[in-house]
Structure formats: structure tokens, C-alpha cells
Design an enzyme around this catalytic site. Sequence first.
Site, PDB file in Angstrom:
ATOM      1  N   GLU A 109      46.624  10.071  11.458  1.00  0.00           N
ATOM      2  CA  GLU A 109      45.254  10.597  11.449  1.00  0.00           C
ATOM      3  C   GLU A 109      44.474  10.252  10.183  1.00  0.00           C
ATOM      4  O   GLU A 109      44.021  11.129   9.440  1.00  0.00           O
ATOM      5  CB  GLU A 109      45.262  12.115  11.658  1.00  0.00           C
TER       6      GLU A 109
ATOM      7  N   GLU B 252      48.538  12.422  20.562  1.00  0.00           N
ATOM      8  CA  GLU B 252      48.708  13.875  20.521  1.00  0.00           C
ATOM      9  C   GLU B 252      47.787  14.477  21.570  1.00  0.00           C
ATOM     10  O   GLU B 252      46.566  14.366  21.453  1.00  0.00           O
ATOM     11  CB  GLU B 252      48.380  14.440  19.136  1.00  0.00           C
TER      12      GLU B 252
ATOM     13  N   CYS C 116      38.115   8.911  -7.849  1.00  0.00           N
ATOM     14  CA  CYS C 116      38.920   8.741  -9.050  1.00  0.00           C
ATOM     15  C   CYS C 116      38.575   7.428  -9.753  1.00  0.00           C
ATOM     16  O   CYS C 116      37.800   6.610  -9.248  1.00  0.00           O
ATOM     17  CB  CYS C 116      40.410   8.787  -8.698  1.00  0.00           C
TER      18      CYS C 116
END
Length: 665
Positions: free
Chosen positions: A142, A301, A153
Amino acid sequence: MYFGVCYYPEHWPEERWETDAWMMREAGINIVRIGEFAWSRMERYEGSFDFSWLDRIIGILAKEGIQVILGTPTATPPKWLMDQHPDLYMRDMYGDVRGYGNRRHYCYNNEAYLPYISTIVGKMAERYGNDPRVVAWQIDNEFGCNDTTRCYCDQCRTQFQLWLKDKYQDIDHLNACWGTVFWSQIYNEWEQIIVPAYTVFPLHNPGLVLDYRRFASDAVCKFQKFQTDLIRKYAPHSTITHNMMGAFNEIDAFDLSAELDIVSWDNYPNLMFTKEVDPALAAMQHDMTRGLKGQNFWVMEHQSGQPGGNIMFPTPKPQELRRWTYQSIAHGADGILYFRWRGCLFGAEQYWHGILAHDGKAGRKYREVQQVGTELARIWPLLEGTKNEDQVAMIRSYDNEWVFEIQPHIMDYTYMGHFTNYYHYLFEQQLGTDVISPDADFSKYRMLIMPNFIMTNEEIVAKVYKFVHDGGTLVLDYRAGAKDWHNRMEALTLPGKFAELLGITVEEYGVLGKEEYRAIRMDGSETIYRGGTWFDVIEMRGAEAVATFTDDYFAGCPAVTSHVYGLGKAYYIGTEMDKELREEVLHLICRDAGLVQTLDVEVPEGVEIVTRKQGDQAYMFVINHRIEAAQVQLHSRFFDLLSEQELHEETKLEGNGVMILSQNK
């Protein structure tokens, strides 16, 4: 067909594994996904690998005739790894570290992570790459879930600067494309370029923000390719997939799917408290997934119980699970794996229920899965190789969707909400729809809908003009053509490069507040409809009015126009139509496009019809999304694959019921 379940053997005592495998086989399950969150079980300590438990569970499943999809475990790097490299953690736009305790806690652009991935994925691929029991691989899990794509960052800033240098080549070219002269933001060096993190007034340059969205999406694609290359090195013939997220938009899924053999997605139709589950939303996301590669897909899923983290959501009612499964197959799913096999006794998803409850005993949902498994084993030889063949396509542009997230124009406005309004109409009219990229082939469709296509480029413009000139029907709407592909306004009268195609100019425009509307009348009708959210003041330059505003200073100006161009016709919609007006306008457009169809099956509201075909053979899925029974009118004689009965005239379809109709027995 792959009919399976997501299983976590590491959560259960080994003495239970054989029982689970036997129960799976009894339910008709022939495939299981394992491994995607099990890194610390495979490599408890750095360099200390244990795959013996994986060998055992793969062997136990194989004895029951069950094959395996093996997930790479990179969504959950273990604590020992994160402690060695604390800079691997993502940072949010405020500069705060998104720390340990969940999943997806790594930065895609931190190259310190790659050697560890190379080791764990490489060892897995070397061990199982040619194992016939392992039929496919899932990369990570996912991507884009829980806002985990955009990191701020230092590594991301450096990689972003390199990405921009490769794209623009010359710093002044970037300055011109972004318009950095505004607010004195001209950059002299690539190293000066920032990421769009939190600032004094959170309104960054739109070109910067859009490119950061594109960069972040590309970073995920690059990260996935690193793993697919590893697997193909050891297992060149393996099938590789990733479980995508339907309407989620953090990543351009068209780009992400390019490296995959088949695409998958995770389908949870009942993940929120709503009065009624909207079946069109799942249908739309199936169609989105099918459109990623223009081929059938898997549902990796598939909801089997009530979802839940700290709170729980609704429990599937009897036969809902079966209905959702057949809706998935109807829209192109050639593989279904339920999430999950059994409710876990511990961890963050204790309340995420599965086929089996926490006690591990067979109950109602198990028997429902068993029913579906028995049916599919019988009918799949007929359905294998069939696919959806649609004449309508909607263009989903991630770039344009991102632009509306960056600058939504109107309070609480969303591109996807607007997109869904069109899809709802097509769903209700039983018009099968492909959801495709702007880069796809348009020529096989009769009708294209391009919602909120605010940005465009010369290549897309040329394709659209050719589509209409060659006989296609096109729908564009407000904001079309306002910007170039760098997210800066065009110095053109709207609708910009689409003006000749549409035969109009937009002289002015404006927003309408919540619950604020303007009256509209269809040409030749006395009925008053409403337009909200937006209004365009349109001047016709060869177009004809389809609907007209009847109040405010632009009364008498068209709200909807049509224009003949070549052999086709282009429509423009200059407001957000209410449901009644949308139905009238789109009815007219579909009639013009030759899309009004007379089906041999007539159904009431709440019943969906979807057709899969191969050659001249068609199978019509008739799905009752209501709890109440529905009367279905059959104007021909059909054979129902599920009940194995010949049907004609009026037929009762029970609540949550499904028929798969063929005119050949």
C-alpha cells in the site's frame, strides 16, 4: 481464477497452521498472500536469517493445493535497522520526525535503506524465485497509504534538487517555468531550492508544489523498481504486483503500474459509517484499477469483516461479502484475496476482523466464502479470458488532481468529488466505463469525459482535437485549459487551447458559496435547474447553447454548450450541475454519442448490470445492491450460471443477490 486470503502465519502457533490450511482448502481457497510484514521474523537480528518457518508454511499450504503470493517486507523495517539509521524516518512538513510504532515509517529517498532491502529481498528471491509454489510477488504494501509519500527531510531536498536539475537542465528555465520572480524567489543555484515545507504563510509557489508532488510520486516508482529488478534477477518469469489504493492520489498509479505484470488494489466497500454503502464508489475504483494497464486485475485485499483500528466500522451483512466479490469480478478482477483470514489477538489491528473471528471457528462469513468458492470453481472455466469492453472513458489526470489540492479554488472543493459526480451518472445508466490516463489511446472510445482539465499541454491538446475530429464525443468543463503543464496561468482567453474545439470563449468566471446556486433552464424546457460552485460567463463563437443561466448579471448566457468539430462534437459545462440537470445534459450527450442502449435486461434502481465478454460470448452480471428483493425484467431467454436455471420474463432477485446471465447455456 485465484481465490484466496491474506494470512499471517507468524501470528499463530505452528500447530494451528495445518488446521488453517485444511479449512482454507475446504472453502475453495487456492492462493494465500504471506510475508509482507514479517521482516523481523525473517531477520530477527541483522544478518541472522530464518526462512525455515516460511518453508514450513509454504509446504503445509502446498499439501492442500494452495499456492503463495509472497510479499516483500519493506513496509516495516525492523527496530534494529531504524536504531542504526535514525535518519531513515520520514519528516513531516513541520520538520518533526514521524517515528517508530506503526508502518511505512521510512523515507523513500534515503539511500542508506537500499543495501538492507537488497539483502532481504535478494535472499527471498534467490530462495523462492523458482519455487513453483510461489506464483507471484507483491512489492511492499500500500504505497501512499496514511500520507506517507511526501517526506521533507534533508535527503529528500537533495534528491529533489537533482530531479529538478535533470528535468529543467538550466536554472533560469526553472525560474521561468515557475515564475520565481514573484515574491523575489529567483534561484541562482540548484542547491538553493527548497522543499515546500511549513513556512510563515503556507502558500508556496504552485509550480514548486506541483513538481514536489511529481518528484515524490517518481521516488516511489523508483523505490518499487529497485525491488522488481532484484526479483527479476533471480526469478525472471515471476509475476510481480503491488496492492494499490483506488482513488488515493499520493502516487501517479499509471506510472507505478508500468513496472508491474499485473495491478492489484485493496477493496473495502464498507469502511465508513454511512446510511447506505454506495456501490458506485467501489465500481469506480475497480474501473480505475483496470484502467492502469488496460487489463484485468487482482483484488489483493478484499473486505471480509468489519474493519477497525482503535474503533470499529460496520459488520458486513449476510450475503454482502458474496455480492461485493461478484461486483469485483464483474469489473475485471481475475483474482480475489480476502483480508484477512482470522482476527488477530494482538497489535494495532485487533479490531480488523476477518473470515474467522478471534476464536478461529468457522462461522457465517466462512460459510459465505465457501459458497463463493464452490460457485467459482464451477463457473470460472466459462468466465476465464473475458474482459470489459467499454465505449465510454473518463480521463483521470493525477497532475490536474494535484493542482486542485494545491489550489482548490473553492472551499472544500475536491477534484475527486467532481469526478465522482460524472461516474455516478454512468453507473446509474449501466454504461460501462474505463478510467484512463491522458496518455492512453482515445481512438477506441465513442465518448470521453475530462473533468477539471485545468492544465494541458500540446500533446494532449492534439490528441483531443483528433479524437473529436474523427467522430468522438468530448465533455470538458469549467477551468479547462486555464494553465500550462508547469501550473502557471496561460495568457490566453479561456478555454485556452481548447477554444477552437469548443467554439466558445469564457469572458468572466466566479465562485459560488456553499448552498449558493444560479437558475438554469435547458433549451426548449420550462423546468428550472440549479448550478452551483462555479459559473462561467460564456460567449459563443460557433457553439450552440444546451442550457442557459436565467438569473444574475449573466442571465441569458449559456451554462452548457455544444460544438460540432469535424465528424464529432465537443461539449462544455460551465458550472457544477445539480443531479437533475446533470442527468438531463448527460442523457442528451449520450444520445448524441450513440450510447443510449436498449438492454435485454431491465432493472430497478439499486441493481447494477456489468458485462464481461470474449468475442461474441457475453456474460451479464446483474447485482442487487439493496437489502430488499428486486424484480428484474428479462426480454430474452437467459441461462443463469449461478442458479443453473433458464430464466425469462419477470424474475425475482433477492436482496444482495447476483445473477450471471448468458444467452448460451
